[in-house]
Every structure is written in C-alpha cells, then in structure tokens.
Design a protein around this motif. Structure first.
Motif, short mmCIF file in Angstrom:
data_model
loop_
_atom_site.label_atom_id
_atom_site.label_comp_id
_atom_site.label_asym_id
_atom_site.label_seq_id
_atom_site.Cartn_x
_atom_site.Cartn_y
_atom_site.Cartn_z
N GLU A 135 24.11 9.33 -11.07
CA GLU A 135 23.89 7.90 -11.28
C GLU A 135 22.41 7.56 -11.21
N GLN A 136 21.71 8.18 -10.26
CA GLN A 136 20.27 7.95 -10.14
C GLN A 136 19.53 8.47 -11.37
N GLN A 137 19.95 9.61 -11.87
CA GLN A 137 19.33 10.17 -13.07
C GLN A 137 19.58 9.27 -14.27
N ARG A 138 20.79 8.78 -14.39
CA ARG A 138 21.11 7.89 -15.50
C ARG A 138 20.32 6.59 -15.40
N LEU A 139 20.17 6.09 -14.18
CA LEU A 139 19.39 4.88 -13.98
C LEU A 139 17.93 5.10 -14.37
N GLU A 140 17.37 6.23 -13.98
CA GLU A 140 15.98 6.54 -14.33
C GLU A 140 15.80 6.68 -15.84
N ARG A 142 13.99 4.33 -20.95
CA ARG A 142 14.35 3.87 -22.31
C ARG A 142 13.94 2.41 -22.50
N VAL A 143 14.24 1.58 -21.50
CA VAL A 143 13.88 0.16 -21.58
C VAL A 143 12.36 0.01 -21.64
N LYS A 144 11.65 0.82 -20.90
CA LYS A 144 10.19 0.77 -20.91
C LYS A 144 9.64 1.11 -22.30
N LYS A 145 10.23 2.12 -22.94
CA LYS A 145 9.81 2.49 -24.30
C LYS A 145 10.10 1.36 -25.29
N ILE A 146 11.27 0.77 -25.19
CA ILE A 146 11.63 -0.32 -26.10
C ILE A 146 10.72 -1.53 -25.88
N LYS A 147 10.46 -1.85 -24.62
CA LYS A 147 9.56 -2.96 -24.30
C LYS A 147 8.17 -2.69 -24.87
N GLY A 148 7.70 -1.45 -24.74
CA GLY A 148 6.40 -1.07 -25.29
C GLY A 148 6.35 -1.26 -26.79
N PHE A 149 7.44 -0.90 -27.47
CA PHE A 149 7.49 -1.10 -28.93
C PHE A 149 7.43 -2.57 -29.29
N TYR A 150 8.23 -3.40 -28.61
CA TYR A 150 8.23 -4.83 -28.93
C TYR A 150 6.88 -5.48 -28.62
N THR A 151 6.21 -5.03 -27.57
CA THR A 151 4.87 -5.53 -27.26
C THR A 151 3.91 -5.14 -28.38
N HIS A 152 3.98 -3.90 -28.82
CA HIS A 152 3.15 -3.41 -29.91
C HIS A 152 3.39 -4.23 -31.19
N LEU A 153 4.66 -4.48 -31.48
CA LEU A 153 5.02 -5.26 -32.67
C LEU A 153 4.48 -6.69 -32.59
N THR A 198 10.40 6.43 -33.66
CA THR A 198 10.47 7.28 -32.48
C THR A 198 11.12 6.58 -31.29
N THR A 199 11.08 5.26 -31.28
CA THR A 199 11.67 4.51 -30.17
C THR A 199 13.14 4.17 -30.40
N LEU A 200 13.46 3.70 -31.58
CA LEU A 200 14.79 3.16 -31.83
C LEU A 200 15.73 4.12 -32.55
N LEU A 201 15.20 5.02 -33.35
CA LEU A 201 16.04 5.86 -34.18
C LEU A 201 16.79 6.96 -33.44
N PRO A 202 16.23 7.58 -32.38
CA PRO A 202 17.01 8.65 -31.73
C PRO A 202 18.42 8.21 -31.31
N ASN A 203 18.56 7.04 -30.75
CA ASN A 203 19.90 6.56 -30.37
C ASN A 203 20.75 6.27 -31.60
N PHE A 204 20.13 5.78 -32.66
CA PHE A 204 20.86 5.45 -33.88
C PHE A 204 21.44 6.72 -34.50
N ILE A 205 20.65 7.78 -34.55
CA ILE A 205 21.09 9.03 -35.19
C ILE A 205 21.95 9.87 -34.25
N GLU A 244 21.57 12.06 -24.84
CA GLU A 244 20.78 12.69 -23.78
C GLU A 244 21.68 13.20 -22.66
N GLU A 245 22.61 12.37 -22.25
CA GLU A 245 23.51 12.76 -21.17
C GLU A 245 24.35 13.97 -21.56
#
Length: 103
Positions: free
Chosen positions: A7-12, A17-28, A74-81, A87-88
C-alpha cells in the motif's frame, strides 16, 4: 506487513504520478501564457498592412510546442497505452521472477 508495504509503495507511485501530471499542466499553462504574450507583442509591432503570418512569429510557438507534445506523450501516454495498473503488474511479474531465481 507485506500488505502495508505494498500500500505504501502504491501510494508513493501514485504521488509520483500526480507530481508528473501536475508538472505537465504547469508547463502547458506557462506555454500558453508566454505564447499569448508573444502574439500580442508581435501584433503590436506589425507595420501597417504587414501580415502576422510570417515564420518569425511562429518559431517559439512551434519549437516549444514540439517540446510540449513530447512532455504530454511521456506523461500521459504510458497509462493510455499500457493501462493504469501496468506498473503494478510489471512489479509483481519481476518480483515473481526474482523469487524463482532465488529458490
């Protein structure tokens, strides 16, 4: 204890993942704001009768746009494909292979 660790690993992983997505939206957002400023500045600097549609007015937009597309892929497509739990599944697969090696 193994469940807690999982559970801790999944939380991390979720936090990363959220940090990467937030970084992308900030960049955009920065991309959009800066390019709007550039467009307004270019419009104000036009000579009377001069067309806005010149290559020099689209260099930043185009080059930075390519970087934004790469960042999005690189941020959004890995989950899409690969699927949202790829990852799990991959971690479990690798752990099972390692377990068989050590036995």
């Amino acid at each position: 204890m193994n469940t807690i660790q999982t559970e801790q690993q999944r939380l991390e992983r979720a936090k990363q993942r959220v940090k990467k997505i937030k970084g992308f939206y900030t960049h955009l957002l920065i991309y959009i704001v800066i390019n709007l400023v550039i467009v307004f500045q270019n419009i104000q600097n036009l000579e009377p009768g001069e067309s806005y549609f010149q290559a020099r007015n689209f260099i930043t937009f185009s080059l930075w746009g390519i970087v934004i597309i790469i960042h999005a892929l690189t941020t959004l497509l890995p989950n899409f494909i690969l699927g949202s739990n790829w990852e799990e599944r991959k971690i479990k697969e690798i752990m099972e292979k390692e377990e068989h090696i050590w036995k």
